[in-house]
Design a protein around this motif. Structure first.
Motif, PDB file in Angstrom:
ATOM      1  N   ASN A 201       0.643  -1.093  -0.382  1.00  0.00           N
ATOM      2  CA  ASN A 201      -0.339   0.046  -0.098  1.00  0.00           C
ATOM      3  C   ASN A 201       1.358   1.541  -0.148  1.00  0.00           C
ATOM      4  N   VAL A 202       0.783   2.002  -0.895  1.00  0.00           N
ATOM      5  CA  VAL A 202       1.676   3.331  -1.307  1.00  0.00           C
ATOM      6  C   VAL A 202       1.372   4.811  -1.141  1.00  0.00           C
ATOM      7  N   HIS A 203       1.988   5.180  -0.532  1.00  0.00           N
ATOM      8  CA  HIS A 203       0.764   6.559  -0.402  1.00  0.00           C
ATOM      9  C   HIS A 203       1.649   7.899  -0.369  1.00  0.00           C
ATOM     10  N   THR A 204       1.381   8.738  -1.174  1.00  0.00           N
ATOM     11  CA  THR A 204       2.532   9.724  -1.069  1.00  0.00           C
ATOM     12  C   THR A 204       2.506  10.622   0.050  1.00  0.00           C
ATOM     13  N   LEU A 205       3.883  11.048   0.282  1.00  0.00           N
ATOM     14  CA  LEU A 205       4.080  11.627   1.869  1.00  0.00           C
ATOM     15  C   LEU A 205       3.802  12.910   1.523  1.00  0.00           C
ATOM     16  N   GLY A 206       3.690  14.022   0.571  1.00  0.00           N
ATOM     17  CA  GLY A 206       3.439  14.973   0.385  1.00  0.00           C
ATOM     18  C   GLY A 206       2.655  15.628  -0.561  1.00  0.00           C
ATOM     19  N   ARG A 207       1.520  16.412  -0.639  1.00  0.00           N
ATOM     20  CA  ARG A 207       0.363  16.519  -1.058  1.00  0.00           C
ATOM     21  C   ARG A 207       0.853  17.221  -2.417  1.00  0.00           C
ATOM     22  N   ASP A 208       1.955  17.704  -2.633  1.00  0.00           N
ATOM     23  CA  ASP A 208       1.351  18.899  -4.023  1.00  0.00           C
ATOM     24  C   ASP A 208       2.796  17.963  -4.795  1.00  0.00           C
ATOM     25  N   SER A 209       3.819  17.387  -4.611  1.00  0.00           N
ATOM     26  CA  SER A 209       4.467  16.859  -4.960  1.00  0.00           C
ATOM     27  C   SER A 209       5.306  15.439  -4.659  1.00  0.00           C
ATOM     28  N   ASN A 210       5.619  14.141  -6.054  1.00  0.00           N
ATOM     29  CA  ASN A 210       5.528  12.821  -5.631  1.00  0.00           C
ATOM     30  C   ASN A 210       7.119  12.522  -5.439  1.00  0.00           C
ATOM     31  N   GLU A 211       7.571  14.185  -5.305  1.00  0.00           N
ATOM     32  CA  GLU A 211       9.742  14.015  -5.163  1.00  0.00           C
ATOM     33  C   GLU A 211       9.420  13.711  -3.744  1.00  0.00           C
ATOM     34  N   ASP A 212       8.526  14.689  -2.720  1.00  0.00           N
ATOM     35  CA  ASP A 212       8.777  14.834  -1.419  1.00  0.00           C
ATOM     36  C   ASP A 212       8.725  12.930  -0.458  1.00  0.00           C
ATOM     37  N   GLY A 213       8.424  12.269  -1.794  1.00  0.00           N
ATOM     38  CA  GLY A 213       8.487  10.477  -1.401  1.00  0.00           C
ATOM     39  C   GLY A 213       6.712   9.793  -1.276  1.00  0.00           C
ATOM     40  N   PHE A 214       7.734   8.645  -1.184  1.00  0.00           N
ATOM     41  CA  PHE A 214       6.273   7.858  -0.676  1.00  0.00           C
ATOM     42  C   PHE A 214       6.137   7.137   0.362  1.00  0.00           C
ATOM     43  N   PHE A 215       5.398   6.360   1.789  1.00  0.00           N
ATOM     44  CA  PHE A 215       5.023   6.079   2.207  1.00  0.00           C
ATOM     45  C   PHE A 215       4.566   4.488   2.147  1.00  0.00           C
ATOM     46  N   GLY A 216       5.736   3.515   1.846  1.00  0.00           N
ATOM     47  CA  GLY A 216       4.524   1.872   2.338  1.00  0.00           C
ATOM     48  C   GLY A 216       4.294   1.055   3.167  1.00  0.00           C
ATOM     49  N   HIS A 217       3.846   0.393   3.494  1.00  0.00           N
ATOM     50  CA  HIS A 217       3.212  -0.502   3.996  1.00  0.00           C
ATOM     51  C   HIS A 217       2.868  -1.548   4.136  1.00  0.00           C
ATOM     52  N   THR A 218       2.460  -2.477   4.771  1.00  0.00           N
ATOM     53  CA  THR A 218       1.953  -4.331   4.320  1.00  0.00           C
ATOM     54  C   THR A 218       2.381  -4.772   5.898  1.00  0.00           C
ATOM     55  N   THR A 219       1.500  -6.250   5.488  1.00  0.00           N
ATOM     56  CA  THR A 219       1.462  -6.583   6.438  1.00  0.00           C
ATOM     57  C   THR A 219       1.639  -7.867   6.366  1.00  0.00           C
ATOM     58  N   ILE A 220       2.780  -8.721   6.878  1.00  0.00           N
ATOM     59  CA  ILE A 220       3.380 -10.399   6.425  1.00  0.00           C
ATOM     60  C   ILE A 220       3.078 -11.341   7.411  1.00  0.00           C
ATOM     61  N   GLY A 221       2.575 -12.049   7.039  1.00  0.00           N
ATOM     62  CA  GLY A 221       1.802 -13.453   7.379  1.00  0.00           C
ATOM     63  C   GLY A 221       2.780 -14.633   7.054  1.00  0.00           C
ATOM     64  N   VAL A 222       3.242 -14.557   8.610  1.00  0.00           N
ATOM     65  CA  VAL A 222       4.646 -16.154   7.946  1.00  0.00           C
ATOM     66  C   VAL A 222       3.718 -16.622   9.499  1.00  0.00           C
ATOM     67  N   ASP A 223       4.751 -18.603   9.919  1.00  0.00           N
ATOM     68  CA  ASP A 223       4.493 -19.462   9.887  1.00  0.00           C
ATOM     69  C   ASP A 223       5.632 -19.327  11.057  1.00  0.00           C
ATOM     70  N   THR A 224       5.687 -18.849  12.382  1.00  0.00           N
ATOM     71  CA  THR A 224       7.052 -19.319  12.491  1.00  0.00           C
ATOM     72  C   THR A 224       7.738 -20.255  13.280  1.00  0.00           C
TER      73      THR A 224
END
Length: 241
Positions: A201-224
């Motif tokens: 899941n990816v969202h821009t960090l700034g409102r005006d430009s992609n150059e401000d960067g991105f925030f990416g997140h997800t959940t990973i399910g593992v068998d421990t």
């Protein structure tokens, strides 16, 4: 948003995330750090991964999460002199000789009490024959240090939404390549190893430009209790320098 403490811990909520190959560019430099960029040029990316037990839905605490990915031009540290515009014909760990001792865009973090790790890096570029992706390995430990490591439970790759990647690849640091990136659907490993379940899941960090960067997140399910089918314990011991 991706707060695992607010969701009832049931197996129906968190599926076992699909494993994917570790690829030829794995190293284990034992770098415990949040910021892995080492000054690499590119669009900033803040990455948050939540690791949960797919059997119970509970956070996996004190797991060691390693990530590694290429720079804006498609090069991996340790293999900086390998031409990223030429498709590699091998995928096994150690199958391509290293060219240097660089460590940019590699590092690990231990999960906190909510099973979360955070990294500061750049949006990856690509190398010939692949879509944009980040490699991830999850090691189960007996505590918050390498000496109590038990086993590698999961190895996978994380992919990016096409709209975000197209915007990034138009940025100065990423342009001027001799080849084009594959879309997720054109990528062999994405298509054959469950890549559709590994899109960030990816969202821009700034409102005006992609150059401000991105925030990416997800959940990973593992068998421990599982042992990864994609990497061997000796691979972590062998590729430490």
């Amino acid at each position: 948003m991706d707060d695992i403490t607010s969701v009832a811990p049931t197996p129906a909520v968190y599926q076992l995330s699909p494993e994917q190959i570790a690829g030829p560019y794995f190293r284990n430099p034992k770098l415990i750090r949040r910021n892995i960029s080492e000054g690499a040029e590119g669009i900033p990316l803040v990455l948050r991964l939540a690791i949960v037990d797919a059997m119970t839905g509970h956070p996996v605490t004190d797991a060691l999460v390693d990530i590694w990915h290429c720079n804006a031009r498609g090069a991996y540290s340790g293999w900086s002199n390998v031409n990223p515009d030429k498709e590699a014909d091998v995928g096994d760990i150690g199958s391509i000789p290293r060219t240097d001792d660089d460590t940019y865009l590699r590092g690990g973090q231990f999960t906190d009490k909510k099973g979360i790790v955070r990294f500061t890096t750049i949006y990856p570029g690509f190398y010939a024959g692949r879509a944009l992706h980040i490699h991830v390995a999850v090691r189960i430990t007996g505590g918050n240090n390498y000496l109590q490591e038990r086993h590698v439970a999961w190895v996978g790759q994380l992919y990016f939404p096409g709209v975000a990647s197209r915007a990034v690849l138009n940025a100065r640091e990423y342009r001027g390549r001799a080849v084009s990136a594959l879309t997720n659907e054109e990528d062999y490993f994405y298509e054959t190893m469950g890549g559709e379940a590994s899109i960030l899941n990816v969202h821009t960090l700034g409102r005006d430009s992609n150059e401000d960067g991105f925030f990416g997140h997800t959940t990973i399910g593992v068998d421990t209790f599982a042992v990864s089918t994609q990497i061997k314990p000796e691979d972590f011991d062998k590729y430490t320098v």
